[in-house]
Design a protein around this motif. Structure first.
Motif, mmCIF file in Angstrom:
data_model
loop_
_atom_site.group_PDB
_atom_site.id
_atom_site.type_symbol
_atom_site.label_atom_id
_atom_site.label_comp_id
_atom_site.label_asym_id
_atom_site.label_seq_id
_atom_site.Cartn_x
_atom_site.Cartn_y
_atom_site.Cartn_z
ATOM 1 N N GLY A 109 -14.814 10.055 2.462
ATOM 2 C CA GLY A 109 -13.379 9.693 2.663
ATOM 3 C C GLY A 109 -13.594 8.459 3.593
ATOM 4 N N GLU A 110 -14.356 8.427 4.694
ATOM 5 C CA GLU A 110 -14.522 7.509 5.681
ATOM 6 C C GLU A 110 -15.186 6.315 4.947
ATOM 7 O OE1 GLU A 110 -16.582 8.702 8.967
ATOM 8 O OE2 GLU A 110 -15.097 10.395 9.526
ATOM 9 N N PHE A 111 -15.961 6.566 4.016
ATOM 10 C CA PHE A 111 -16.821 5.436 3.198
ATOM 11 C C PHE A 111 -15.675 4.455 2.577
ATOM 12 C CE2 PHE A 111 -18.586 4.079 -0.902
ATOM 13 C CZ PHE A 111 -19.599 3.402 -0.397
ATOM 14 N N PHE A 112 -14.855 5.359 1.936
ATOM 15 C CA PHE A 112 -13.989 4.576 1.167
ATOM 16 C C PHE A 112 -12.846 3.860 1.972
ATOM 17 C CE2 PHE A 112 -15.347 7.416 -2.642
ATOM 18 C CZ PHE A 112 -15.548 6.420 -3.498
ATOM 19 N N ASP A 113 -12.682 4.380 2.990
ATOM 20 C CA ASP A 113 -11.681 3.894 3.938
ATOM 21 C C ASP A 113 -12.181 2.620 4.643
ATOM 22 O OD1 ASP A 113 -9.727 5.875 3.443
ATOM 23 O OD2 ASP A 113 -10.466 6.886 5.335
ATOM 24 N N GLN A 114 -13.472 2.546 4.814
ATOM 25 C CA GLN A 114 -14.096 1.222 5.461
ATOM 26 C C GLN A 114 -14.075 0.309 4.179
ATOM 27 O OE1 GLN A 114 -17.731 2.768 7.089
ATOM 28 N NE2 GLN A 114 -16.983 3.872 8.341
ATOM 29 N N LYS A 115 -14.252 0.708 3.078
ATOM 30 C CA LYS A 115 -14.534 -0.559 1.836
ATOM 31 C C LYS A 115 -13.059 -0.911 1.350
ATOM 32 C CE LYS A 115 -19.091 -0.221 2.487
ATOM 33 N NZ LYS A 115 -19.838 -1.222 2.812
ATOM 34 N N SER A 116 -11.953 -0.380 1.705
ATOM 35 C CA SER A 116 -10.885 -0.586 1.023
ATOM 36 C C SER A 116 -10.173 -2.243 1.449
ATOM 37 C CB SER A 116 -9.820 0.060 1.531
ATOM 38 O OG SER A 116 -9.376 0.023 2.918
ATOM 39 N N LYS A 117 -9.572 -2.754 0.460
ATOM 40 C CA LYS A 117 -9.260 -4.226 0.804
ATOM 41 C C LYS A 117 -7.781 -4.298 0.603
ATOM 42 C CE LYS A 117 -13.390 -5.868 -1.646
ATOM 43 N NZ LYS A 117 -13.966 -6.578 -0.760
ATOM 44 N N VAL A 118 -7.339 -5.047 1.214
ATOM 45 C CA VAL A 118 -5.787 -5.426 1.317
ATOM 46 C C VAL A 118 -5.473 -6.924 0.801
ATOM 47 C CG1 VAL A 118 -5.576 -4.335 3.513
ATOM 48 C CG2 VAL A 118 -6.021 -6.790 3.403
ATOM 49 N N VAL A 119 -4.342 -6.650 0.138
ATOM 50 C CA VAL A 119 -3.553 -7.737 -0.661
ATOM 51 C C VAL A 119 -2.544 -8.591 0.260
ATOM 52 C CG1 VAL A 119 -2.137 -8.727 -2.546
ATOM 53 C CG2 VAL A 119 -3.771 -6.850 -2.863
ATOM 54 N N LYS A 120 -3.058 -9.780 0.765
ATOM 55 C CA LYS A 120 -2.091 -10.662 1.827
ATOM 56 C C LYS A 120 -0.583 -10.570 1.259
ATOM 57 C CE LYS A 120 -1.818 -14.710 4.525
ATOM 58 N NZ LYS A 120 -2.610 -15.963 4.833
ATOM 59 N N GLY A 121 0.234 -10.404 1.986
ATOM 60 C CA GLY A 121 1.672 -10.513 1.646
ATOM 61 C C GLY A 121 2.275 -9.380 0.796
ATOM 62 N N ALA A 122 1.618 -7.947 0.956
ATOM 63 C CA ALA A 122 1.917 -6.719 0.150
ATOM 64 C C ALA A 122 1.474 -5.769 1.165
ATOM 65 C CB ALA A 122 1.415 -6.776 -1.032
ATOM 66 N N GLU A 123 2.519 -4.717 1.190
ATOM 67 C CA GLU A 123 1.928 -3.404 1.769
ATOM 68 C C GLU A 123 1.009 -2.496 0.896
ATOM 69 O OE1 GLU A 123 5.451 -1.637 2.746
ATOM 70 O OE2 GLU A 123 6.234 -3.115 4.326
ATOM 71 N N PHE A 124 -0.234 -3.197 0.465
ATOM 72 C CA PHE A 124 -0.880 -2.599 -0.558
ATOM 73 C C PHE A 124 -2.674 -2.570 -0.385
ATOM 74 C CE2 PHE A 124 -2.898 -2.507 -4.677
ATOM 75 C CZ PHE A 124 -2.522 -1.333 -5.455
ATOM 76 N N SER A 125 -3.441 -1.542 -0.740
ATOM 77 C CA SER A 125 -4.775 -1.841 -0.485
ATOM 78 C C SER A 125 -5.268 -1.255 -1.955
ATOM 79 C CB SER A 125 -5.082 -1.070 0.753
ATOM 80 O OG SER A 125 -5.057 0.285 0.472
ATOM 81 N N PHE A 126 -6.518 -1.569 -2.134
ATOM 82 C CA PHE A 126 -7.341 -1.258 -3.412
ATOM 83 C C PHE A 126 -8.819 -1.368 -2.897
ATOM 84 C CE2 PHE A 126 -7.422 -5.870 -3.389
ATOM 85 C CZ PHE A 126 -8.669 -6.089 -4.071
ATOM 86 N N HIS A 127 -9.539 -0.467 -3.951
ATOM 87 C CA HIS A 127 -11.252 -0.544 -3.928
ATOM 88 C C HIS A 127 -11.509 -1.574 -5.260
ATOM 89 C CE1 HIS A 127 -10.417 3.036 -1.463
ATOM 90 N NE2 HIS A 127 -11.184 2.490 -0.702
ATOM 91 N N SER A 128 -12.710 -2.180 -4.871
ATOM 92 C CA SER A 128 -13.308 -2.809 -5.815
ATOM 93 C C SER A 128 -14.059 -2.197 -6.608
ATOM 94 C CB SER A 128 -14.663 -3.729 -5.134
ATOM 95 O OG SER A 128 -15.312 -4.448 -6.169
ATOM 96 N N SER A 129 -14.017 -2.353 -8.006
ATOM 97 C CA SER A 129 -14.600 -1.384 -8.867
ATOM 98 C C SER A 129 -15.908 -1.563 -8.784
ATOM 99 C CB SER A 129 -14.072 -1.946 -10.227
ATOM 100 O OG SER A 129 -14.709 -3.166 -10.522
ATOM 101 N N SER A 130 -16.581 -2.270 -8.139
ATOM 102 C CA SER A 130 -18.006 -2.383 -8.015
ATOM 103 C C SER A 130 -18.418 -1.306 -6.945
ATOM 104 C CB SER A 130 -18.617 -3.827 -7.390
ATOM 105 O OG SER A 130 -17.875 -4.206 -6.194
ATOM 106 N N LEU A 131 -17.558 -0.792 -6.192
ATOM 107 C CA LEU A 131 -18.040 0.102 -5.303
ATOM 108 C C LEU A 131 -18.229 1.396 -5.976
ATOM 109 C CD1 LEU A 131 -17.778 0.411 -2.029
ATOM 110 C CD2 LEU A 131 -15.326 1.337 -2.280
ATOM 111 N N VAL A 132 -17.833 1.671 -7.044
ATOM 112 C CA VAL A 132 -18.119 3.269 -7.683
ATOM 113 C C VAL A 132 -19.731 3.227 -7.741
ATOM 114 C CG1 VAL A 132 -17.969 4.609 -9.810
ATOM 115 C CG2 VAL A 132 -15.984 3.157 -8.971
ATOM 116 N N GLY A 133 -20.266 2.212 -8.209
ATOM 117 C CA GLY A 133 -21.871 2.484 -8.250
ATOM 118 C C GLY A 133 -22.341 2.565 -6.753
ATOM 119 N N LYS A 134 -21.976 2.033 -5.849
ATOM 120 C CA LYS A 134 -22.425 2.116 -4.816
ATOM 121 C C LYS A 134 -22.174 3.670 -3.990
ATOM 122 C CE LYS A 134 -22.113 -2.566 -3.398
ATOM 123 N NZ LYS A 134 -21.495 -3.716 -2.460
#
Length: 253
Positions: free
Chosen positions: A34-59
């Motif tokens: 969970g900490e690994f995913f939290d550290q890798k989350s990305k935010v969208v400027k101008g919105a209350e929203f975060s996501f993960h890059s699909s390339s992170l699945v392999g890592k």
């Protein structure tokens, strides 16, 4: 987990060789991932929203595999399936250790719930060896187990799906562009619900984004002229091209 070598803890005439008993903290593996995913989350400027890059699945899969095969430095993985007294998958933080006086031996012995197989005891021979040298232990493949099925089970358990939005680089770029435009229109930041609605209705797969970009570039250079339906049809033809779809898939899109 006790890190001191077992041979140094054998009692002879009521005493044992080790002056101290070194133990290390074990934590739920779910928290580590969970900490690994939290550290890798990305935010969208101008919105209350975060996501993960699909390339992170392999890592993430590589990280999980290193843990379950005990090849991740400074950690030791204890699977729930390894012993009925282990309530969940655990990971031992080898650097997070403490030395106890030998008078705590009886309390530790009473608290013991499991013991490592001989081949894995080599991993915990001494703390310095665990951290600075590699002790070879068999991976799932080497133990004659169904490695693919076992690892797939770990992936399903620890890679979030329902609680996480996965976006490719192209999708993230398009989302940020749309959010920025929408934010200027309404003169406020977008909520998570509004961003999710945009993703559902306006963010297609990578192949479709590429096709749309090609159409826009051709129009800009006046190489494609026609009505809107013709442009959509042209984009569909591009997105359905097998060789292009294979290329995009090979690049992780």
């Amino acid at each position: 987990m006790v890190l001191t070598q077992s041979c140094d803890l054998v009692r002879r005439q009521g005493n044992f060789k080790a002056p101290y008993i070194t133990i290390a903290a074990a934590k739920p593996f779910r928290g580590t991932i969970g900490e690994f995913f939290d550290q890798k989350s990305k935010v969208v400027k101008g919105a209350e929203f975060s996501f993960h890059s699909s390339s992170l699945v392999g890592k993430a899969k590589q990280l999980i595999e290193r843990h379950v095969n005990n090849t991740e430095p400074e950690f030791f993985f204890l699977p729930k399936s390894g012993h009925p007294n282990i309530p969940e998958d655990l990971v031992v933080f080898l650097r997070l250790s403490v030395a106890l006086r030998k008078e705590h031996y009886d309390a530790l012995a009473e608290a013991k719930i499991a013991e490592l197989a001989d081949v894995f005891q080599a991993k915990l021979g001494w703390l310095k060896g665990n951290i600075y040298s590699r002790v070879a232990t068999p991976d799932f493949e080497d133990r004659g187990l169904n490695a693919a099925e076992i690892k797939s089970g770990f992936y399903e358990q620890y890679i979030p799906k329902d609680t996480t939005v996965w976006l490719s680089a192209l999708q993230a770029e398009l989302l940020r562009k749309i959010v920025n435009e929408r934010r200027k229109e309404i003169e406020r930041d977008l909520s998570s619900e509004e961003v999710l609605e945009i993703i559902e209705s306006e963010i297609p797969e990578d192949i479709q984004i590429i096709a749309n970009n090609i159409v826009e570039r051709l129009k800009k250079n006046k190489l494609l002229e026609g009505d809107h339906e013709a442009e959509k049809k042209f984009a569909r033809v591009i997105s359905n091209e097998p060789s292009l779809k294979s290329l995009v898939k090979s690049l992780g899109g």
